[in-house]
Scaffold this active site. Structure first.
Site, PDB file in Angstrom:
ATOM      1  N   HIS A 249      -5.332  -2.935  -3.088  1.00  0.00           N
ATOM      2  CA  HIS A 249      -4.844  -1.723  -3.768  1.00  0.00           C
ATOM      3  C   HIS A 249      -5.222  -2.581  -4.719  1.00  0.00           C
ATOM      4  O   HIS A 249      -6.056  -2.134  -6.696  1.00  0.00           O
ATOM      5  CB  HIS A 249      -3.494  -1.408  -3.258  1.00  0.00           C
TER       6      HIS A 249
ATOM      7  N   SER B 105       0.636  -0.777   0.085  1.00  0.00           N
ATOM      8  CA  SER B 105      -0.183  -0.244  -0.219  1.00  0.00           C
ATOM      9  C   SER B 105       1.071   1.317  -0.202  1.00  0.00           C
ATOM     10  O   SER B 105       0.367   2.181  -0.354  1.00  0.00           O
ATOM     11  CB  SER B 105      -1.103   0.011   0.984  1.00  0.00           C
TER      12      SER B 105
ATOM     13  N   LYS C 208     -11.782   1.283  -1.472  1.00  0.00           N
ATOM     14  CA  LYS C 208     -11.017   1.812  -2.614  1.00  0.00           C
ATOM     15  C   LYS C 208     -11.959   2.010  -3.749  1.00  0.00           C
ATOM     16  O   LYS C 208     -12.280   2.884  -3.866  1.00  0.00           O
ATOM     17  CB  LYS C 208      -9.423   0.993  -2.312  1.00  0.00           C
TER      18      LYS C 208
HETATM   19  C1  LIG Z   1      -6.467  -0.131   2.996  1.00  0.00           C
HETATM   20  C2  LIG Z   1      -6.149  -1.243   3.511  1.00  0.00           C
HETATM   21  C3  LIG Z   1      -6.841  -2.243   4.623  1.00  0.00           C
HETATM   22  C4  LIG Z   1      -7.489  -0.917   5.028  1.00  0.00           C
HETATM   23  O1  LIG Z   1      -9.081  -1.110   4.465  1.00  0.00           O
HETATM   24  P1  LIG Z   1      -9.836   0.156   4.935  1.00  0.00           P
HETATM   25  O2  LIG Z   1     -11.916  -1.011   4.439  1.00  0.00           O
HETATM   26  O3  LIG Z   1      -9.653   1.110   4.523  1.00  0.00           O
HETATM   27  O4  LIG Z   1     -10.477  -0.598   6.456  1.00  0.00           O
HETATM   28  C5  LIG Z   1      -6.424  -3.160   4.478  1.00  0.00           C
HETATM   29  N1  LIG Z   1      -5.452  -3.366   3.854  1.00  0.00           N
HETATM   30  C6  LIG Z   1      -4.487  -3.174   3.131  1.00  0.00           C
HETATM   31  C7  LIG Z   1      -3.582  -3.172   2.494  1.00  0.00           C
HETATM   32  C8  LIG Z   1      -5.339  -1.202   2.694  1.00  0.00           C
HETATM   33  O5  LIG Z   1      -4.283  -0.506   2.125  1.00  0.00           O
END
Ligand SMILES: *Cc1c(COP(=O)(O)O)cnc(C)c1O
Length: 403
Positions: free
Chosen positions: A205, A177, A235
């Site tokens: 992602h 990320s 996302k």
């Molecule tokens: C953003 C993210 C999460 C968390 O997801 P949310 O729905 O925002 O809680 C988990 N794992 C990774 C790799 C992320 O980038």
């Protein structure tokens, strides 16, 4: 009361102070902060689906029909009928038997790891994994071995010595990320098979972004044998929520075991409807995915032309090394003065010495916006790495960001 003021002073003097800034979106990639217009290069809403007309209309309709809140845990009366269709579509996207939606990706990770691992088990986790995976590992009570980023040799050495544990898990981000690189999923799946381990992949992602139909990194790399796939609705799907995709037995197990699912309220119906419709848009309108990929390629190429070192990766996350937290913060502030929202990423989100700017591209950025960004970056990074802070005082040069 503990001496919070003292700790806060230390956070400040270490250059690690964080504060919330009110952001008012005015479109998929534009907004205002304190009355100043900014172009947003800091969102994970890669396809702009949170602003898509079909997605908004679906959310509105669900809000009118079912009300604003989830009302209760999913195991009580919160399991709105929208969940079933959403989970079927997620399972179809990930080509698994079933899927299970959690309130956030964070909770999905806690739920999976605390349910599947415990005392007597060992988890092998990439050092650059997302904080939610790290927290899930710690909370599980299993032994946790964090291997150097993508280092398969060390991982194999450790795995070959782990036969005495009850259960072995490999846990990794699919797209890292803060770095935007891909995990070596085929090799990890192979290791998992060889050493009888379960592999858990968090594709927060990649979901909706990678692969011919947006299925994510597993689809893109055409990997088999990933037993647990985690994703987020928060996302590229422009909504909120996390999910797990896998076989029916896994999903039933999580429904019975995962405390971050059981002891929390269900998502609001509008959120579910938005995510469900976003999945339809991902299928019907592949042009957003190709625009996103073209933009990511374009931005990387003009950054390189300018002499800014970026990796070629098939993802919309582009880190620009700054080194110290202070440098990253000053660059971020200077870019803000130029009308760009780009966050400084500092420890503990990244290892010490590798603070950075994290640029995320959207399908909705124009070439003109990206050109202007690179010009501004060149200006604030200056020749030989000197730049001006937002209060006009010059400050010392860039550090190289060796981790
Ligand atoms: C953003 C993210 C999460 C968390 O997801 P949310 O729905 O925002 O809680 C988990 N794992 C990774 C790799 C992320 O980038």
């Amino acid at each position: 009361m503990p001496d919070l003021a003292k700790e806060l002073r230390k956070i400040k003097s270490d250059g690690l102070w964080r504060k919330l800034r009110a952001y008012c979106p005015t479109g998929p990639v534009t907004g205002e902060i304190d009355g100043q217009a900014v172009i947003n290069f800091a969102a994970n809403d890669y396809l702009g689906l949170s602003h898509h007309s079909r997605v908004r209309a679906a959310a509105q309709e669900a809000l009118e029909r079912y009300g604003s809140g989830g009302g209760a845990s999913r195991l009580l009366s919160g399991n709105n009928i929208l969940y079933q269709k959403l989970e079927q579509r997620l399972a179809a996207l990930k080509r698994t038997e079933a899927a299970l939606v959690f309130p956030t990706g964070y909770q999905a990770n806690l739920g999976v790891l605390t349910s599947l691992a415990g005392r007597g088990d060992v988890i092998f986790a990439d050092k650059f994994n997302h904080a939610s995976l790290i927290d899930g590992c710690l909370l599980s009570g299993a032994a946790v071995k964090r291997y150097p980023h993508k280092d398969l040799r060390i991982l194999e050495r450790w795995m070959s010595a782990a036969a005495s544990f009850r259960r072995r898990l490999i846990v990794t981000d699919a797209v890292f990320s803060m770095d935007g690189d891909l995990a070596p999923l085929p090799a990890l799946a192979e290791l998992a098979k060889r050493y009888d381990a379960l592999i858990v992949v968090d594709d927060a992602h990649g979901t909706g972004v990678l692969g011919a139909s947006g299925g994510g990194a597993v689809d893109f790399l055409n990997v088999k044998g990933i037993s647990v796939q985690i994703g987020t609705l928060s996302k590229a799907l422009g909504s909120l929520g996390g999910f797990v995709a896998g076989n029916r037995g896994l999903i039933d197990y999580l429904i019975n075991k995962a405390r971050p699912l059981i002891f929390t309220t269900a998502l609001p119906p509008a959120t579910l409807a938005a995510a469900m419709t976003a999945l339809e848009v991902i299928k019907d309108e592949p042009q957003w995915r190709s625009k996103l990929m073209n933009n990511a390629v374009y931005l990387r190429s003009i950054l390189k032309t300018t002499g800014i070192n970026v990796d070629d990766q098939p993802t919309p996350i582009i880190p620009v090394t700054a080194g110290s937290p202070d440098t990253a913060l000053k660059l971020s502030l200077a870019l803000f003065d130029n009308g760009f929202l780009i966050p400084a990423i500092r420890p503990p989100a990244v290892p010490a010495g590798s603070s950075r700017l994290r640029i995320t591209v959207s399908a909705h950025h124009t070439r003109e916006q990206m050109d202007r960004l690179v010009k501004a970056l060149r200006r604030v990074m200056g020749n030989g790495g000197r730049a001006m802070s937002s209060d006009g005082k010059s400050w010392t040069g860039m550090e190289t960001g060796n981790r």
